[in-house]
Design a protein around this motif. Structure first.
Motif, short mmCIF file in Angstrom:
data_model
loop_
_atom_site.label_atom_id
_atom_site.label_comp_id
_atom_site.label_asym_id
_atom_site.label_seq_id
_atom_site.Cartn_x
_atom_site.Cartn_y
_atom_site.Cartn_z
N VAL A 53 26.07 50.05 50.71
CA VAL A 53 24.38 50.31 50.68
C VAL A 53 23.85 49.17 49.95
O VAL A 53 24.53 48.81 48.49
N GLU A 54 23.00 48.54 50.35
CA GLU A 54 22.36 47.22 49.87
C GLU A 54 23.37 46.27 49.69
O GLU A 54 24.01 45.80 50.37
N ASN A 55 23.72 46.15 48.20
CA ASN A 55 24.82 45.07 48.01
C ASN A 55 26.16 45.86 47.27
O ASN A 55 26.99 45.23 46.64
N ARG A 56 26.01 47.31 47.22
CA ARG A 56 26.86 48.06 46.54
C ARG A 56 28.04 48.43 47.62
O ARG A 56 27.75 49.18 48.59
N LEU A 57 29.21 48.11 47.21
CA LEU A 57 30.53 48.76 47.97
C LEU A 57 31.04 50.04 47.58
O LEU A 57 31.20 49.98 46.32
N PHE A 58 31.41 50.85 48.25
CA PHE A 58 32.33 52.29 47.83
C PHE A 58 33.46 52.21 48.79
O PHE A 58 33.43 52.26 49.71
N MET A 59 34.55 52.20 48.03
CA MET A 59 36.06 52.26 48.62
C MET A 59 36.64 53.55 48.73
O MET A 59 36.65 54.10 47.31
N ILE A 60 37.11 54.58 49.47
CA ILE A 60 37.73 55.53 49.39
C ILE A 60 39.06 55.41 50.24
O ILE A 60 39.11 54.85 51.25
N MET A 61 40.05 55.65 49.16
CA MET A 61 41.60 55.70 49.60
C MET A 61 42.16 56.81 49.71
O MET A 61 41.93 57.64 48.66
N GLU A 62 42.66 57.18 50.58
CA GLU A 62 43.78 58.57 50.79
C GLU A 62 44.99 57.79 50.59
O GLU A 62 45.34 57.09 51.52
N VAL A 63 45.89 58.47 49.79
CA VAL A 63 47.37 57.93 49.28
C VAL A 63 48.22 59.00 49.61
O VAL A 63 48.04 60.16 49.17
N ASP A 64 49.36 58.50 49.85
CA ASP A 64 50.49 59.50 49.94
C ASP A 64 51.42 59.59 48.55
O ASP A 64 50.92 58.54 47.36
N GLU A 65 52.21 60.38 48.63
CA GLU A 65 53.07 60.78 47.17
C GLU A 65 53.63 59.20 46.95
O GLU A 65 54.36 59.29 45.52
N THR A 66 53.75 58.02 47.63
CA THR A 66 54.51 56.96 47.16
C THR A 66 53.80 55.90 46.55
O THR A 66 54.10 54.96 45.70
N PHE A 67 52.12 56.18 46.56
CA PHE A 67 51.37 55.39 45.85
C PHE A 67 51.23 55.42 44.59
O PHE A 67 51.15 56.75 43.84
N THR A 68 51.26 54.39 43.84
CA THR A 68 50.79 54.33 42.34
C THR A 68 49.92 52.88 42.14
O THR A 68 50.28 51.83 42.94
N LEU A 69 49.06 53.08 41.42
CA LEU A 69 48.23 51.96 41.04
C LEU A 69 49.10 50.61 40.62
O LEU A 69 48.91 49.43 41.07
N GLU A 70 49.90 51.05 39.51
CA GLU A 70 50.79 49.99 39.15
C GLU A 70 51.79 49.09 40.34
O GLU A 70 51.64 47.94 40.33
N ARG A 71 52.28 49.92 41.14
CA ARG A 71 53.11 49.37 42.39
C ARG A 71 52.16 48.67 43.34
O ARG A 71 52.50 47.48 43.47
N LYS A 72 50.87 48.95 43.48
CA LYS A 72 50.08 48.28 44.43
C LYS A 72 49.77 47.03 43.84
O LYS A 72 49.82 46.07 44.30
N LYS A 73 49.49 46.81 42.42
CA LYS A 73 48.79 45.76 41.57
C LYS A 73 50.18 44.84 41.74
O LYS A 73 50.10 43.60 42.01
N LYS A 74 51.42 45.14 41.40
CA LYS A 74 52.74 44.66 41.31
C LYS A 74 52.84 43.76 42.95
O LYS A 74 53.05 42.72 43.22
N MET A 75 52.62 44.78 44.17
CA MET A 75 53.15 44.19 45.41
C MET A 75 51.91 43.01 45.51
O MET A 75 52.11 42.25 46.26
N ASP A 76 50.59 43.32 45.27
CA ASP A 76 49.68 42.38 45.50
C ASP A 76 49.87 41.10 44.76
O ASP A 76 49.69 39.92 45.33
N ARG A 77 50.30 41.06 43.46
CA ARG A 77 50.47 39.82 42.69
C ARG A 77 51.72 39.10 43.43
O ARG A 77 51.51 37.89 43.33
N GLU A 78 52.63 39.64 44.08
CA GLU A 78 53.78 38.98 44.67
C GLU A 78 53.59 38.65 46.20
O GLU A 78 54.55 38.18 46.67
N ASN A 79 52.40 38.86 46.74
CA ASN A 79 52.19 38.61 47.99
C ASN A 79 51.17 37.40 48.13
O ASN A 79 49.94 37.78 48.03
N PRO A 80 51.61 36.11 48.62
CA PRO A 80 50.52 35.07 48.55
C PRO A 80 49.44 35.37 49.62
O PRO A 80 48.28 35.15 49.40
N LYS A 81 49.64 36.12 50.71
CA LYS A 81 48.59 36.31 51.60
C LYS A 81 47.67 37.30 51.12
O LYS A 81 46.41 37.03 51.17
#
Length: 114
Positions: A53-81
């Motif tokens: 809306v205008e220039n504001r984004l809203f993201m909604i994520m549905e996650v399973d039992e394997t998801f943690t924010l820490e794990r996602k951040k680590k995976m992102d840091r280690e993925n060059p793409k």
């Protein structure tokens, strides 16, 4: 059926109609880089929607039992793409005024649920 959890975040785009249109193109159906969508799924995110809306984004994520924010951040840091994608997206995105240094997506507060 496994239970899912929901996370909601907000982020701003640079208030420039050309950049906003370009950002929307990167996120239109079939245009997001496959390495990015693969990474999202590998982190345990089973569904993700981004609203604008205008220039504001809203993201909604549905996650399973394997998801943690820490794990996602680590995976992102280690993925060059993913890092390449994130660097590219900063061309379009800007931090919310309340964001911490380097923080893009700020968690939202649930204030009502039916």
């Amino acid at each position: 059926m496994n239970a899912t959890r929901r996370f909601c975040y907000a982020c701003d785009l640079v208030h420039d109609s050309n950049l906003i249109q370009e950002y929307k193109q990167y996120h239109s159906e079939g245009k997001a880089w496959p390495e990015i969508t693969d990474s999202i799924k590998a982190a345990g995110i089973v569904d993700m929607e981004i609203y604008l809306v205008e220039n504001r984004l809203f993201m909604i994520m549905e996650v399973d039992e394997t998801f943690t924010l820490e794990r996602k951040k680590k995976m992102d840091r280690e993925n060059p793409k993913v890092q390449e994608w994130e660097d590219l997206m900063w061309k379009f995105q800007q931090a919310l005024p309340s964001a911490k240094n380097g923080e893009k997506w700020v968690p939202t507060e649930l204030i009502f649920q039916l």
